[in-house]
Design a protein around this motif. Sequence first.
Motif, short mmCIF file in Angstrom:
data_model
loop_
_atom_site.label_atom_id
_atom_site.label_comp_id
_atom_site.label_asym_id
_atom_site.label_seq_id
_atom_site.Cartn_x
_atom_site.Cartn_y
_atom_site.Cartn_z
N UNK A 1 0.83 -1.21 0.00
CA UNK A 1 0.00 0.00 0.00
C UNK A 1 0.86 1.25 0.00
N UNK A 2 1.96 1.23 0.76
CA UNK A 2 2.87 2.38 0.79
C UNK A 2 3.51 2.60 -0.59
N UNK A 3 3.93 1.52 -1.23
CA UNK A 3 4.52 1.65 -2.56
C UNK A 3 3.51 2.18 -3.57
N UNK A 4 2.26 1.74 -3.46
CA UNK A 4 1.21 2.26 -4.34
C UNK A 4 1.01 3.75 -4.11
N UNK A 5 1.03 4.18 -2.85
CA UNK A 5 0.86 5.60 -2.53
C UNK A 5 2.00 6.43 -3.09
N UNK A 6 3.22 5.92 -2.96
CA UNK A 6 4.38 6.62 -3.52
C UNK A 6 4.25 6.71 -5.04
N UNK A 7 3.85 5.62 -5.66
CA UNK A 7 3.65 5.62 -7.12
C UNK A 7 2.62 6.66 -7.55
N UNK A 8 1.52 6.75 -6.81
CA UNK A 8 0.50 7.76 -7.11
C UNK A 8 1.07 9.17 -6.97
N UNK A 9 1.79 9.39 -5.87
CA UNK A 9 2.38 10.71 -5.62
C UNK A 9 3.34 11.07 -6.74
N UNK A 10 4.20 10.11 -7.11
CA UNK A 10 5.18 10.38 -8.16
C UNK A 10 4.51 10.62 -9.51
N UNK A 11 3.39 9.96 -9.77
CA UNK A 11 2.71 10.20 -11.05
C UNK A 11 2.16 11.62 -11.14
N UNK A 12 1.87 12.23 -10.00
CA UNK A 12 1.36 13.61 -9.98
C UNK A 12 2.46 14.65 -9.87
N UNK A 13 3.55 14.31 -9.15
CA UNK A 13 4.56 15.31 -8.80
C UNK A 13 5.95 15.02 -9.36
N UNK A 14 6.11 13.89 -10.02
CA UNK A 14 7.43 13.51 -10.52
C UNK A 14 8.15 12.64 -9.51
N UNK A 15 9.24 12.03 -9.97
CA UNK A 15 9.98 11.11 -9.09
C UNK A 15 10.53 11.80 -7.85
N UNK A 16 10.59 11.05 -6.77
CA UNK A 16 11.22 11.56 -5.56
C UNK A 16 12.71 11.78 -5.83
N UNK A 17 13.24 12.83 -5.24
CA UNK A 17 14.66 13.13 -5.40
C UNK A 17 15.46 12.35 -4.37
N UNK A 18 16.75 12.16 -4.65
CA UNK A 18 17.63 11.42 -3.74
C UNK A 18 17.60 12.04 -2.35
N UNK A 19 17.57 13.35 -2.26
CA UNK A 19 17.53 14.03 -0.96
C UNK A 19 16.27 13.65 -0.20
#
Length: 72
Positions: free
Chosen positions: A43-61
């Motif tokens: 579920x957490x990975x799905x949430x991150x995927x949703x967030x990234x689809x709206x805002x772009x990939x998470x940065x290393x920082x």
Amino acid sequence: MTGTTRISISLPTELAERVRELAGGDVSAWVADVAAREVRRHEALEAVGEWESRHGPLEARELDEARARRLV
């Protein structure tokens, strides 16, 4: 989650023996705990995927900060 449902699973012998050792007697409770953690992880990975689809990939920082807070 509420209630319980009885299910039957088959495991390789060596894995079943190790599960019994780790469970310390209550295999059902141990398997339920492991399964619940895996569901939360998915579920957490799905949430991150949703967030990234709206805002772009998470940065290393951002990932480093999450790891420091034990969120990843």
